[in-house]
Write a protein that holds these residues in place. Structure first.
Motif, PDB file in Angstrom:
ATOM      1  N   PHE A  18     -15.914  17.089 -16.841  1.00 24.55           N
ATOM      2  CA  PHE A  18     -15.445  16.387 -15.650  1.00 24.55           C
ATOM      3  C   PHE A  18     -14.946  14.983 -15.956  1.00 24.55           C
ATOM      4  O   PHE A  18     -14.124  14.446 -15.212  1.00 24.55           O
ATOM      5  N   VAL A  19     -15.401  14.378 -17.044  1.00 25.20           N
ATOM      6  CA  VAL A  19     -14.816  13.099 -17.473  1.00 25.20           C
ATOM      7  C   VAL A  19     -13.348  13.324 -17.830  1.00 25.20           C
ATOM      8  O   VAL A  19     -12.464  12.568 -17.427  1.00 25.20           O
ATOM      9  N   ILE A  20     -13.077  14.380 -18.567  1.00 22.51           N
ATOM     10  CA  ILE A  20     -11.700  14.708 -18.953  1.00 22.51           C
ATOM     11  C   ILE A  20     -10.869  15.063 -17.719  1.00 22.51           C
ATOM     12  O   ILE A  20      -9.727  14.615 -17.572  1.00 22.51           O
ATOM     13  N   VAL A  21     -11.439  15.846 -16.815  1.00 22.66           N
ATOM     14  CA  VAL A  21     -10.732  16.213 -15.577  1.00 22.66           C
ATOM     15  C   VAL A  21     -10.452  14.971 -14.735  1.00 22.66           C
ATOM     16  O   VAL A  21      -9.360  14.811 -14.171  1.00 22.66           O
ATOM     17  N   GLY A  22     -11.418  14.055 -14.653  1.00 19.28           N
ATOM     18  CA  GLY A  22     -11.235  12.825 -13.881  1.00 19.28           C
ATOM     19  C   GLY A  22     -10.132  11.956 -14.446  1.00 19.28           C
ATOM     20  O   GLY A  22      -9.270  11.457 -13.712  1.00 19.28           O
ATOM     21  N   VAL A  23     -10.128  11.773 -15.759  1.00 22.54           N
ATOM     22  CA  VAL A  23      -9.081  10.966 -16.391  1.00 22.54           C
ATOM     23  C   VAL A  23      -7.726  11.634 -16.205  1.00 22.54           C
ATOM     24  O   VAL A  23      -6.725  10.976 -15.907  1.00 22.54           O
ATOM     25  N   GLY A  24      -7.685  12.945 -16.348  1.00 19.26           N
ATOM     26  CA  GLY A  24      -6.432  13.663 -16.157  1.00 19.26           C
ATOM     27  C   GLY A  24      -5.901  13.569 -14.740  1.00 19.26           C
ATOM     28  O   GLY A  24      -4.691  13.384 -14.534  1.00 19.26           O
ATOM     29  N   SER A  25      -6.780  13.654 -13.759  1.00 20.01           N
ATOM     30  CA  SER A  25      -6.320  13.587 -12.375  1.00 20.01           C
ATOM     31  C   SER A  25      -5.839  12.179 -12.014  1.00 20.01           C
ATOM     32  O   SER A  25      -4.831  12.022 -11.327  1.00 20.01           O
ATOM     33  N   VAL A  26      -6.521  11.145 -12.511  1.00 18.42           N
ATOM     34  CA  VAL A  26      -6.072   9.771 -12.255  1.00 18.42           C
ATOM     35  C   VAL A  26      -4.729   9.526 -12.943  1.00 18.42           C
ATOM     36  O   VAL A  26      -3.824   8.919 -12.358  1.00 18.42           O
ATOM     37  N   ALA A  27      -4.576  10.003 -14.167  1.00 19.04           N
ATOM     38  CA  ALA A  27      -3.310   9.830 -14.884  1.00 19.04           C
ATOM     39  C   ALA A  27      -2.176  10.564 -14.172  1.00 19.04           C
ATOM     40  O   ALA A  27      -1.068  10.030 -14.046  1.00 19.04           O
ATOM     41  N   LEU A  28      -2.440  11.778 -13.700  1.00 18.95           N
ATOM     42  CA  LEU A  28      -1.415  12.536 -12.993  1.00 18.95           C
ATOM     43  C   LEU A  28      -1.001  11.844 -11.701  1.00 18.95           C
ATOM     44  O   LEU A  28       0.199  11.728 -11.398  1.00 18.95           O
TER      45      LEU A  28
ATOM     46  N   LEU B 284       0.838  -1.188   0.000  1.00 19.69           N
ATOM     47  CA  LEU B 284       0.000   0.000   0.000  1.00 19.69           C
ATOM     48  C   LEU B 284       0.874   1.239   0.000  1.00 19.69           C
ATOM     49  O   LEU B 284       1.815   1.347   0.775  1.00 19.69           O
ATOM     50  N   GLN B 285       0.551   2.176  -0.872  1.00 19.76           N
ATOM     51  CA  GLN B 285       1.318   3.412  -0.965  1.00 19.76           C
ATOM     52  C   GLN B 285       0.444   4.588  -0.540  1.00 19.76           C
ATOM     53  O   GLN B 285      -0.739   4.601  -0.806  1.00 19.76           O
ATOM     54  N   TRP B 286       1.048   5.562   0.079  1.00 25.35           N
ATOM     55  CA  TRP B 286       0.331   6.792   0.397  1.00 25.35           C
ATOM     56  C   TRP B 286       1.176   7.964  -0.052  1.00 25.35           C
ATOM     57  O   TRP B 286       2.390   7.992   0.144  1.00 25.35           O
ATOM     58  N   SER B 287       0.517   8.908  -0.682  1.00 25.18           N
ATOM     59  CA  SER B 287       1.179  10.125  -1.140  1.00 25.18           C
ATOM     60  C   SER B 287       0.145  11.245  -1.105  1.00 25.18           C
ATOM     61  O   SER B 287      -1.059  11.002  -1.226  1.00 25.18           O
ATOM     62  N   ALA B 288       0.629  12.460  -0.978  1.00 21.73           N
ATOM     63  CA  ALA B 288      -0.280  13.612  -1.010  1.00 21.73           C
ATOM     64  C   ALA B 288      -0.941  13.731  -2.388  1.00 21.73           C
ATOM     65  O   ALA B 288      -2.018  14.311  -2.517  1.00 21.73           O
ATOM     66  N   TRP B 289      -0.314  13.181  -3.418  1.00 23.11           N
ATOM     67  CA  TRP B 289      -0.905  13.186  -4.760  1.00 23.11           C
ATOM     68  C   TRP B 289      -2.237  12.437  -4.781  1.00 23.11           C
ATOM     69  O   TRP B 289      -3.098  12.725  -5.616  1.00 23.11           O
ATOM     70  N   ASN B 290      -2.420  11.491  -3.883  1.00 24.68           N
ATOM     71  CA  ASN B 290      -3.665  10.714  -3.850  1.00 24.68           C
ATOM     72  C   ASN B 290      -4.880  11.586  -3.558  1.00 24.68           C
ATOM     73  O   ASN B 290      -6.006  11.210  -3.877  1.00 24.68           O
ATOM     74  N   LEU B 291      -4.670  12.737  -2.955  1.00 27.81           N
ATOM     75  CA  LEU B 291      -5.796  13.631  -2.668  1.00 27.81           C
ATOM     76  C   LEU B 291      -6.438  14.167  -3.943  1.00 27.81           C
ATOM     77  O   LEU B 291      -7.607  14.549  -3.934  1.00 27.81           O
TER      78      LEU B 291
ATOM     79  N   LEU C 224      -7.383  12.459  -6.270  1.00 32.62           N
ATOM     80  CA  LEU C 224      -8.422  11.519  -6.664  1.00 32.62           C
ATOM     81  C   LEU C 224      -9.794  11.921  -6.125  1.00 32.62           C
ATOM     82  O   LEU C 224     -10.815  11.364  -6.530  1.00 32.62           O
ATOM     83  N   LEU C 225      -9.827  12.884  -5.225  1.00 34.59           N
ATOM     84  CA  LEU C 225     -11.103  13.397  -4.715  1.00 34.59           C
ATOM     85  C   LEU C 225     -11.745  14.386  -5.682  1.00 34.59           C
ATOM     86  O   LEU C 225     -12.953  14.622  -5.616  1.00 34.59           O
ATOM     87  N   VAL C 226     -10.975  14.967  -6.577  1.00 39.12           N
ATOM     88  CA  VAL C 226     -11.492  15.976  -7.502  1.00 39.12           C
ATOM     89  C   VAL C 226     -12.636  15.437  -8.367  1.00 39.12           C
ATOM     90  O   VAL C 226     -13.668  16.103  -8.503  1.00 39.12           O
ATOM     91  N   PRO C 227     -12.516  14.241  -8.977  1.00 41.41           N
ATOM     92  CA  PRO C 227     -13.645  13.754  -9.784  1.00 41.41           C
ATOM     93  C   PRO C 227     -14.937  13.547  -8.981  1.00 41.41           C
ATOM     94  O   PRO C 227     -16.026  13.537  -9.552  1.00 41.41           O
ATOM     95  N   LEU C 228     -14.837  13.398  -7.675  1.00 43.50           N
ATOM     96  CA  LEU C 228     -16.040  13.224  -6.859  1.00 43.50           C
ATOM     97  C   LEU C 228     -16.873  14.497  -6.778  1.00 43.50           C
ATOM     98  O   LEU C 228     -18.049  14.447  -6.418  1.00 43.50           O
ATOM     99  N   LEU C 229     -16.287  15.630  -7.126  1.00 48.09           N
ATOM    100  CA  LEU C 229     -17.051  16.882  -7.121  1.00 48.09           C
ATOM    101  C   LEU C 229     -18.176  16.846  -8.149  1.00 48.09           C
ATOM    102  O   LEU C 229     -19.142  17.587  -8.034  1.00 48.09           O
ATOM    103  N   MET C 230     -18.053  15.981  -9.143  1.00 47.58           N
ATOM    104  CA  MET C 230     -19.097  15.865 -10.151  1.00 47.58           C
ATOM    105  C   MET C 230     -20.387  15.310  -9.555  1.00 47.58           C
ATOM    106  O   MET C 230     -21.466  15.472 -10.120  1.00 47.58           O
TER     107      MET C 230
END
Length: 93
Positions: free
Chosen positions: A53-63, A12-19, A21-27
């Motif tokens: 938001f589909v594009i934003v979600g894919v971008g945030s997961v990729a990042l 299991l990995q934890w990083s501040a980047w994982n936060l 992943l909450l951005v797509p939930l704003l949809m």
């Protein structure tokens, strides 16, 4: 144990980047975008905002993937996968 199995990071990995992943939930907060106007290319705001938001979600997961794929796992804990591999009865034959 080095925390790597066959050149891959395990555990299991934890990083501040994982936060991010909450951005797509704003949809999911529908009252923020449940409007007809402004329209874009004839599409009501409701539809093109969801598509955006589909594009934003894919971008945030990729990042998050790119920024965390090489991070080491937590050290100091035994690697359970290495222990389980050693229990395979057919490995020595």
């Amino acid at each position: 144990m080095s925390g790597k199995a066959a050149g891959r990071v395990t555990g299991l990995q934890w990083s501040a980047w994982n936060l991010l992943l909450l951005v797509p939930l704003l949809m999911l907060i529908t009252p923020w975008f449940n409007f007809d106007k402004p329209r874009l290319l004839g599409l009501p705001f409701f539809y093109w905002y969801q598509f955006l938001f589909v594009i934003v979600g894919v971008g945030s997961v990729a990042l998050v993937y790119v920024m965390t794929k090489g991070k080491p796992v937590v050290t100091g804990k035994p690697d359970r996968l290495a222990e389980v591999d050693g229990l395979d009865e057919g490995a020595d034959q």
